[in-house]
Design a protein around this motif. Structure first.
Motif, PDB file in Angstrom:
ATOM      1  N   TRP A  56       1.059  -0.851  -0.069  1.00 37.87           N
ATOM      2  CA  TRP A  56      -0.019  -0.151  -0.095  1.00 37.87           C
ATOM      3  C   TRP A  56       0.695   1.419   0.038  1.00 37.87           C
ATOM      4  N   PRO A  57       1.449   1.562  -0.993  1.00 37.07           N
ATOM      5  CA  PRO A  57       2.448   2.698  -1.140  1.00 37.07           C
ATOM      6  C   PRO A  57       1.972   4.166  -0.789  1.00 37.07           C
ATOM      7  N   ASP A  58       0.610   4.334  -0.831  1.00 38.07           N
ATOM      8  CA  ASP A  58       0.015   5.477  -0.486  1.00 38.07           C
ATOM      9  C   ASP A  58      -0.822   5.667   0.662  1.00 38.07           C
ATOM     10  N   ALA A  59      -0.792   4.576   1.521  1.00 39.74           N
ATOM     11  CA  ALA A  59      -1.163   4.449   2.716  1.00 39.74           C
ATOM     12  C   ALA A  59      -0.601   5.590   3.751  1.00 39.74           C
ATOM     13  N   ASN A  60      -1.626   5.937   4.544  1.00 38.93           N
ATOM     14  CA  ASN A  60      -1.414   6.664   5.696  1.00 38.93           C
ATOM     15  C   ASN A  60      -0.709   6.084   6.969  1.00 38.93           C
ATOM     16  N   ILE A  61      -0.122   6.840   7.902  1.00 35.78           N
ATOM     17  CA  ILE A  61       0.585   6.182   9.007  1.00 35.78           C
ATOM     18  C   ILE A  61      -0.334   6.449  10.339  1.00 35.78           C
ATOM     19  N   ALA A  62      -0.431   5.387  11.113  1.00 38.82           N
ATOM     20  CA  ALA A  62      -1.097   5.490  12.493  1.00 38.82           C
ATOM     21  C   ALA A  62       0.181   5.157  13.239  1.00 38.82           C
ATOM     22  N   ILE A  63       0.252   5.825  14.455  1.00 39.06           N
ATOM     23  CA  ILE A  63       1.025   5.420  15.940  1.00 39.06           C
ATOM     24  C   ILE A  63       0.173   4.721  16.770  1.00 39.06           C
ATOM     25  N   VAL A  64       0.615   3.743  17.157  1.00 35.79           N
ATOM     26  CA  VAL A  64      -0.293   2.735  18.142  1.00 35.79           C
ATOM     27  C   VAL A  64      -0.191   3.438  19.520  1.00 35.79           C
ATOM     28  N   THR A  65      -1.041   3.761  20.273  1.00 39.80           N
ATOM     29  CA  THR A  65      -0.912   4.506  21.510  1.00 39.80           C
ATOM     30  C   THR A  65      -0.707   3.225  22.706  1.00 39.80           C
ATOM     31  N   GLY A  66      -0.613   3.554  23.545  1.00 36.93           N
ATOM     32  CA  GLY A  66      -0.564   2.589  25.064  1.00 36.93           C
ATOM     33  C   GLY A  66       0.901   2.082  25.366  1.00 36.93           C
ATOM     34  N   GLN A  67       0.872   1.197  26.292  1.00 39.61           N
ATOM     35  CA  GLN A  67       2.149   0.521  26.507  1.00 39.61           C
ATOM     36  C   GLN A  67       3.117  -0.070  25.766  1.00 39.61           C
ATOM     37  N   VAL A  68       2.425  -0.369  24.720  1.00 42.51           N
ATOM     38  CA  VAL A  68       3.134  -0.982  23.386  1.00 42.51           C
ATOM     39  C   VAL A  68       4.183  -0.031  22.998  1.00 42.51           C
TER      40      VAL A  68
END
Length: 242
Positions: A56-68
């Motif tokens: 998926w070259p045009d995918a947005n990015i999400a940063i996972v929150t929490g302890q991980v």
């Protein structure tokens, strides 16, 4: 630099910071993964991230929150949220500019402490903690503009999460609303769902457990879920002790 190369570069930089990332739909906030539950507990490695952006070259990015990822994010939506921050006070920390507001990044307290996400406990403020994620720069907003770093994580330090955000220091009207909702549930009224009544012996624990999980899965306030389950337990046949 192409969009794919730029997005991949940022995703890998976030991974180097120890943050979990997942791909989102292009110009969207929804995950591309059929299920991202695994990445609420473990971070994707470099090879997995590269495979995602190859697919998926045009995918947005999400940063996972929490302890991980070791982070919690306050999502500020518009002038109401900014006013609350000014009144309560907030330390210097990592900040990203979003569509209508900002994301303020803080250290997760760790040590097994769960920080639950919530919405609108304060006007214009949401919290993204364990089990959540935020859209990260340089992702493209549905309206077309990009998320941008104001205080980037590679030049700014994460501050401790302000205590007031977790202390239930809600405006009086919000407290009164929640207390009223709890009373309605405890009195057998049904503001959000049909409460199962008359559950026979032998089915009580299983039915109540599934009922509670269903409400939590839909995002209802845990306090209301507890009140609804207690009401259902009192009206089992025979009643189930609290």
């Amino acid at each position: 630099m192409t969009q794919k190369a730029e997005m991949l570069s940022y995703a890998l930089r976030y991974a180097e910071l120890g943050w979990g990332v997942i791909p989102l739909r292009n110009k969207d906030k929804r995950p591309l993964l059929q299920s991202w539950a695994k990445y609420q507990q473990e971070r994707a490695d470099e090879e997995q991230i590269k495979r995602w952006w190859e697919k998926w070259p045009d995918a947005n990015i999400a940063i996972v929150t929490g302890q991980v990822s070791g982070i919690v994010v306050i999502d500020v939506d518009g002038p109401e949220g900014l006013k609350i921050l000014q009144e309560k006070g907030i330390p210097n920390t990592v900040v990203a500019k979003t569509g209508k507001g900002y994301h303020y990044y803080f250290k997760h307290p760790g040590g097994g402490t769960e920080i639950r996400s919530f919405t609108r406990r304060f006007p214009g403020l949401d919290l993204r903690g364990d089990g959540g994620y935020v859209v990260a720069p340089p992702s493209v907003h549905p309206l077309g503009h990009r998320y941008e770093w104001e205080n980037p994580p590679w030049t700014s330090s994460l501050a401790e999460l302000p205590a007031w955000i977790l202390q239930g220091d809600e405006p009086e009207q919000e407290k009164e609303k929640k207390e009223r909702e709890i009373r309605e549930v405890e009195q057998g009224q049904k503001p959000f769902t049909v409460i199962p009544l008359g559950i026979p012996e032998g089915q009580r624990n299983d039915t109540l457990f599934r009922f509670a999980c269903g409400l939590v899965g839909k995002g209802y306030d845990p306090v209301l879920v507890e009140a609804a389950v207690k009401h259902a337990a009192e009206h089992c046949n025979p009643p189930l002790p609290k």
